[in-house]
Design a protein around this motif. Structure first.
Motif, PDB file in Angstrom:
ATOM      1  N   SER B  12      97.270  17.388  31.157  1.00 12.81           N
ATOM      2  CA  SER B  12      96.527  16.562  31.772  1.00 12.81           C
ATOM      3  C   SER B  12      95.168  16.227  31.278  1.00 12.81           C
ATOM      4  O   SER B  12      94.583  17.412  31.016  1.00 12.81           O
ATOM      5  CB  SER B  12      96.708  16.518  33.240  1.00 12.81           C
ATOM      6  OG  SER B  12      95.980  15.729  33.993  1.00 12.81           O
ATOM      7  N   ASP B  46     103.023  11.439  34.914  1.00 13.06           N
ATOM      8  CA  ASP B  46     103.616  10.250  34.822  1.00 13.06           C
ATOM      9  C   ASP B  46     105.158  10.593  34.309  1.00 13.06           C
ATOM     10  O   ASP B  46     106.106   9.722  34.679  1.00 13.06           O
ATOM     11  CB  ASP B  46     102.878   9.668  33.716  1.00 13.06           C
ATOM     12  CG  ASP B  46     103.231   8.298  33.515  1.00 13.06           C
ATOM     13  OD1 ASP B  46     103.033   7.300  34.422  1.00 13.06           O
ATOM     14  OD2 ASP B  46     103.916   7.750  32.553  1.00 13.06           O
ATOM     15  N   TYR B  80      95.632  10.620  36.060  1.00 18.53           N
ATOM     16  CA  TYR B  80      96.483   9.967  37.210  1.00 18.53           C
ATOM     17  C   TYR B  80      95.927  10.813  38.584  1.00 18.53           C
ATOM     18  O   TYR B  80      96.114  11.869  38.488  1.00 18.53           O
ATOM     19  CB  TYR B  80      97.792  10.240  37.019  1.00 18.53           C
ATOM     20  CG  TYR B  80      98.865   9.736  37.911  1.00 18.53           C
ATOM     21  CD1 TYR B  80      99.588   8.292  37.884  1.00 18.53           C
ATOM     22  CD2 TYR B  80      99.026  10.318  39.053  1.00 18.53           C
ATOM     23  CE1 TYR B  80     100.541   7.895  38.649  1.00 18.53           C
ATOM     24  CE2 TYR B  80      99.933   9.645  40.260  1.00 18.53           C
ATOM     25  CZ  TYR B  80     100.529   8.516  39.893  1.00 18.53           C
ATOM     26  OH  TYR B  80     101.477   8.113  40.974  1.00 18.53           O
TER      27      TYR B  80
END
Lengths: 400, 400
Positions: B12, B46, B80
């Motif tokens: 990430s 995701d 995210y």
């Protein structure tokens, strides 16, 4: 042959990662061959005209070896165009004064095409006035655009840096599902050799989608169409552009068409300019990445082949001069492609001065904006095989 | 302890040169410890929400080893931000569905502060619903701005690239008698750790003249005055600026204050913007050099110490999880500075999530816009001593 005096060495034009390696090769060999004094001009021709030389005997052997590890042009470089002797002889008189004062009988100028022009003019002048001095050009440029030589010292290292950096940028771009438009701007005003070297990144599956060279006319509408097609398909795109790309009227595609907050022209380069077009026409966001100075300075990522050849060019230069050769540039000839082998020869300075070697059309796959296998055959051995990245795993994961 | 299920790993945030090394450490160790299935999420959270996992048994041992040589985030990264579970539980339900489907009982998320927030939220959620799963964050960021850890994996390599590149740019700048104003822009929106690492170039005599960090307020008039003083004296200047520098009203100094040909904001960065000022106020020409993506992707110039630590963080994470630890980030503690030694510990995710570690004032020599010796003591062992350049010869020639 008998040694008749001292050596003078100068650097000229944009630095490369291995120009100091050529200096090392020349200086070490000069002392070995029995030259008494080796001088270097500070800031090239400028130092010669202004009597600003350094006697290199102030450095120990080990200090001279350090030259191989120093980026930039250690003795100082210059961009200076000598006039024709017939029109203005004053700088030539100053040069002669310095040569006589230090008994310079062997002169070496390390640079690109403009520098070979300087070298050629000095050689002609000294011959005209019958001052016995052997003048030899040592080639150097990241642009690889000298004629009469297989490739130039400096190109292999710059190409390796470009290859590695493009691989890394393309790999970074793969890290996001909906990635960006990357436009990578690479040096080379006249010839696209360095931008072309980015194609090597294909060897590890991380090559650029499009490569634009100055050798082919740039059409902005085609460019936008190509970008759209590739982006629609892959949701990402990596484009390499040479700073020297030109439109059909032979004008540079560049940021000089736009102004900064102060109304200045020339802010940012062609990459930034094209990115503006892509954002406007396709509503895609992106990043213009200018490889800038590191292309010619990244000694941390040199090609070992390039460094070795740069040293050998320096060594060969002093040997040729002592043997009575003058008015030439040291050149490299490729004997074979099957087993890469270089022989060191000489080319007439007159032929090299101001010539420009473009990427030949058989190395450019025009339709795809990619390079042909002939280009790979040419460039692979120059760049060397260090730092290979194997990316089977990457393509299994992110390219699915 | 007994192994109770399978492993899931995700990446990430912005990639680093060694994030894949952490992945390698974790995966190799997981198989060694007897985990049956190791999965990776494609594009982080995701991929978990959308049931897009890869079973890593499709790769051979050798292919997994290649991870250490691949730049970017090989499994795909994402930015995210999970909502609070209490406000919107829908993404958490999707995550749980995936965890149950693949019997995930050990979950690892490799990222920076935002990612630790995600990790923390998932851990809390799984505990709330009594789904037995051990959740551990693995640190990663070139920004070095995570709290509760001595330094982050990824920082040492980015810092090494910055050091090497600044050395090379400064050396290139020395090559001309009247050189340019170089403004080098370096990543780091909140913290100046990476820009600060450019100070390491002083160790070879090629450090930047001025370093501007987000930690100190930026005054444009002072900046112009400093540039003028140094340029007047040296006829050249090299300036490092962090992209995150702010004025006294806490606004970013940046190119968002200027517009491109299409009237867009945000073209180019703070370096380009400041160069415009320098050209306007001091009539000096120069070059803005943005280190851009290569800072976080330059695997060709990694710090070996950094790579080793990244691998060890991954290994340690799986061992801790199997031993029943959850809700923590793997952390590094420096036992000693005299002989650099790191021990691997854990920190609570809650403490790390969204914290930002700034460069402390005792590491900044404010008056000179340089770093103190405390900073050097801190950073030197992280970056490692590879590729040292010795420049005695350079300073004897060009700095005279």
């Amino acid at each position: 042959m008998e040694i008749i005096g001292n050596v003078l060495y100068g650097q000229s034009g944009g630095p490369t990662s291995v120009i100091n390696s050529s200096a090392f090769g020349l200086i070490e060999e000069a002392y070995k061959l029995g030259i008494k004094k080796v001088y270097a001009a500070r800031y090239g021709i400028d130092g010669i005209i202004n009597d600003d030389l350094i006697d290199l005997s102030i450095f120990s052997e080990n200090e001279l070896k350090e030259l191989k590890t120093i980026p930039g042009a250690s003795f100082g470089s210059v961009r200076y165009k000598l006039p024709e002797y017939e029109k203005d002889c004053s700088p030539f008189e100053e040069i002669l004064k310095t040569f006589k004062k230090y008994n310079i009988r062997y002169f070496f100028y390390n640079g690109g095409n403009d520098s070979m022009d300087t070298c050629y003019k000095i050689d002609r002048f000294l011959k005209t006035i019958n001052y016995q001095c052997y003048v030899i050009g040592i080639p150097k440029t990241i642009d690889n655009d000298l004629v009469e030589i297989d490739h130039t010292p400096g190109y292999g290292s710059a190409a390796k840096y470009v290859k590695d950096t493009v691989e890394e940028i393309v790999s970074d771009n793969l890290s996001y599902r909906n990635a960006k438009v990357n436009i990578i701007e690479i040096m080379g005003r006249s010839a696209g050799w360095l931008a072309a070297s980015s194609a090597l990144a294909h060897l590890s599956g991380l090559g650029p989608d499009l490569i634009y060279l100055p050798e082919t006319t740039f059409y902005i509408d085609d460019f936008i169409k190509n970008v759209k097609n590739i982006y629609d398909k892959n949701k990402r795109i990596n484009i390499v552009v040479s700073e020297g790309i030109k439109d059909k009227n032979n004008n540079f595609i560049s940021a000089s068409q736009k102004q900064d907050i102060f109304g200045h022209n020339n802010l940012g380069g062609v990459g930034q300019y094209l990115l503006g077009y892509v954002e406007e026409k396709l509503h895609l966001s992106g990043r213009a990445i200018e490889l800038s100075i590191p292309q010619r300075a990244a000694i941390h990522d040199i090609s070992k082949v390039d460094q070795k050849e740069a040293i050998l060019c320096g060594r060969y230069a002093i040997r040729k001069a002592i043997n009575g050769t003058s008015g030439v540039m040291i050149s490299m000839k490729r004997s074979s492609n099957d087993r890469y082998k270089i022989s060191y020869v000489t080319s007439s300075l007159e032929k090299v001065a101001n010539g420009v070697k473009l990427v030949p059309s058989f190395m450019i796959d025009e339709k795809n904006h990619q390079m042909t296998k002939e280009f790979f055959t040419y460039i692979c051995p120059i760049v060397g095989a260090e730092n290979k990245v194997h990316l089977k795993i990457n393509s299994k994961i992110l390219k699915k």
